[in-house]
Design a protein around this motif. Structure first.
Motif, mmCIF file in Angstrom:
data_model
loop_
_atom_site.group_PDB
_atom_site.id
_atom_site.type_symbol
_atom_site.label_atom_id
_atom_site.label_comp_id
_atom_site.label_asym_id
_atom_site.label_seq_id
_atom_site.Cartn_x
_atom_site.Cartn_y
_atom_site.Cartn_z
ATOM 1 N N ASN A 1 0.842 -1.273 0.060
ATOM 2 C CA ASN A 1 -0.081 0.040 0.020
ATOM 3 C C ASN A 1 0.934 1.398 -0.014
ATOM 4 N N LYS A 2 2.051 1.410 0.862
ATOM 5 C CA LYS A 2 2.925 2.465 0.883
ATOM 6 C C LYS A 2 3.361 2.939 -0.491
ATOM 7 N N ALA A 3 3.895 1.855 -1.249
ATOM 8 C CA ALA A 3 4.346 1.972 -2.490
ATOM 9 C C ALA A 3 3.412 2.541 -3.664
ATOM 10 N N ILE A 4 2.224 1.815 -3.473
ATOM 11 C CA ILE A 4 0.988 2.151 -4.334
ATOM 12 C C ILE A 4 0.898 3.866 -3.973
ATOM 13 N N ALA A 5 0.581 3.973 -2.765
ATOM 14 C CA ALA A 5 0.200 5.471 -2.447
ATOM 15 C C ALA A 5 1.393 6.373 -3.184
ATOM 16 N N ARG A 6 2.777 6.249 -3.042
ATOM 17 C CA ARG A 6 3.554 7.081 -3.487
ATOM 18 C C ARG A 6 3.555 7.205 -4.976
ATOM 19 N N ARG A 7 3.217 6.005 -5.703
ATOM 20 C CA ARG A 7 3.255 6.123 -7.039
ATOM 21 C C ARG A 7 1.944 6.584 -7.551
ATOM 22 N N MET A 8 1.032 6.819 -6.966
ATOM 23 C CA MET A 8 -0.246 7.369 -7.337
ATOM 24 C C MET A 8 -0.640 8.505 -6.814
ATOM 25 N N CYS A 9 0.438 8.965 -6.069
ATOM 26 C CA CYS A 9 0.105 10.334 -5.539
ATOM 27 C C CYS A 9 -0.982 10.402 -4.343
ATOM 28 N N MET A 10 -1.339 9.451 -3.702
ATOM 29 C CA MET A 10 -2.500 9.188 -2.762
ATOM 30 C C MET A 10 -1.709 8.962 -1.380
ATOM 31 N N SER A 11 -2.905 9.226 -0.330
ATOM 32 C CA SER A 11 -2.230 8.778 1.042
ATOM 33 C C SER A 11 -2.571 7.339 1.179
ATOM 34 N N GLU A 12 -1.777 6.841 2.107
ATOM 35 C CA GLU A 12 -1.996 5.623 2.434
ATOM 36 C C GLU A 12 -3.056 4.927 2.921
ATOM 37 N N SER A 13 -3.784 5.666 3.679
ATOM 38 C CA SER A 13 -5.229 5.565 4.067
ATOM 39 C C SER A 13 -5.954 5.400 3.044
ATOM 40 N N ASP A 14 -6.264 6.170 2.034
ATOM 41 C CA ASP A 14 -6.929 6.245 0.871
ATOM 42 C C ASP A 14 -6.740 5.064 0.094
ATOM 43 N N VAL A 15 -5.344 4.291 -0.213
ATOM 44 C CA VAL A 15 -5.214 3.143 -0.715
ATOM 45 C C VAL A 15 -5.880 2.088 0.023
ATOM 46 N N ARG A 16 -5.487 2.178 1.301
ATOM 47 C CA ARG A 16 -6.170 0.694 2.229
ATOM 48 C C ARG A 16 -7.736 1.023 2.121
ATOM 49 N N ALA A 17 -8.413 2.272 2.242
ATOM 50 C CA ALA A 17 -9.855 2.329 1.691
ATOM 51 C C ALA A 17 -10.289 1.573 0.477
ATOM 52 N N GLU A 18 -9.499 2.016 -0.708
ATOM 53 C CA GLU A 18 -9.558 1.598 -1.865
ATOM 54 C C GLU A 18 -9.571 -0.029 -2.286
ATOM 55 N N VAL A 19 -8.542 -0.570 -1.274
ATOM 56 C CA VAL A 19 -8.274 -1.974 -1.692
ATOM 57 C C VAL A 19 -9.250 -2.583 -0.739
ATOM 58 N N SER A 20 -9.849 -2.003 0.315
ATOM 59 C CA SER A 20 -11.145 -2.678 1.152
ATOM 60 C C SER A 20 -12.251 -2.748 0.346
ATOM 61 N N TRP A 21 -12.651 -1.708 -0.418
ATOM 62 C CA TRP A 21 -13.705 -1.541 -1.059
ATOM 63 C C TRP A 21 -13.599 -2.610 -2.419
ATOM 64 N N LEU A 22 -12.368 -2.557 -3.068
ATOM 65 C CA LEU A 22 -12.199 -3.446 -4.162
ATOM 66 C C LEU A 22 -12.358 -5.076 -3.650
ATOM 67 N N THR A 23 -11.921 -5.369 -2.423
ATOM 68 C CA THR A 23 -11.875 -6.750 -2.207
ATOM 69 C C THR A 23 -13.312 -7.094 -1.955
ATOM 70 N N GLU A 24 -14.194 -5.944 -1.311
ATOM 71 C CA GLU A 24 -15.452 -6.366 -0.731
ATOM 72 C C GLU A 24 -16.439 -6.540 -2.289
ATOM 73 N N ARG A 25 -16.096 -5.516 -3.065
ATOM 74 C CA ARG A 25 -16.794 -5.422 -4.400
ATOM 75 C C ARG A 25 -16.750 -6.685 -5.006
ATOM 76 N N LEU A 26 -15.722 -7.274 -5.138
ATOM 77 C CA LEU A 26 -15.173 -8.486 -5.630
ATOM 78 C C LEU A 26 -15.330 -9.799 -5.147
#
Length: 71
Positions: A25-50
């Motif tokens: 998540n930390k590396a995704i956040a850096r590469r995508m100019c997002m906060s790590e907490s936003d990445v965690r939220a997106e990953v959580s949403w994606l896992t639930e959605r799928l």
């Protein structure tokens, strides 16, 4: 496209691709100019959605549904 696909943004699909590469998540956040907490939220949403129970399973489901191509 599957039911999961239409509601997903390009950013979410990019995150799924990073999950397929095993990127933390930390590396995704850096590469995508997002906060790590936003990445965690997106990953959580994606896992639930799928209907997945892990990051790896979310990526596998996205592959199976044709949402992403193999990395």
């Amino acid at each position: 496209m599957s039911e999961a696909g239409p509601g997903m943004s390009d950013r979410q699909l990019d995150i799924l691709r990073y999950l397929g590469r095993g990127t933390p998540n930390k590396a995704i956040a850096r590469r995508m100019c997002m906060s790590e907490s936003d990445v965690r939220a997106e990953v959580s949403w994606l896992t639930e959605r799928l209907g997945a129970s892990s990051r790896e399973q979310a990526y596998a489901e996205a592959l199976a549904l044709g949402l992403v191509q193999p990395s």
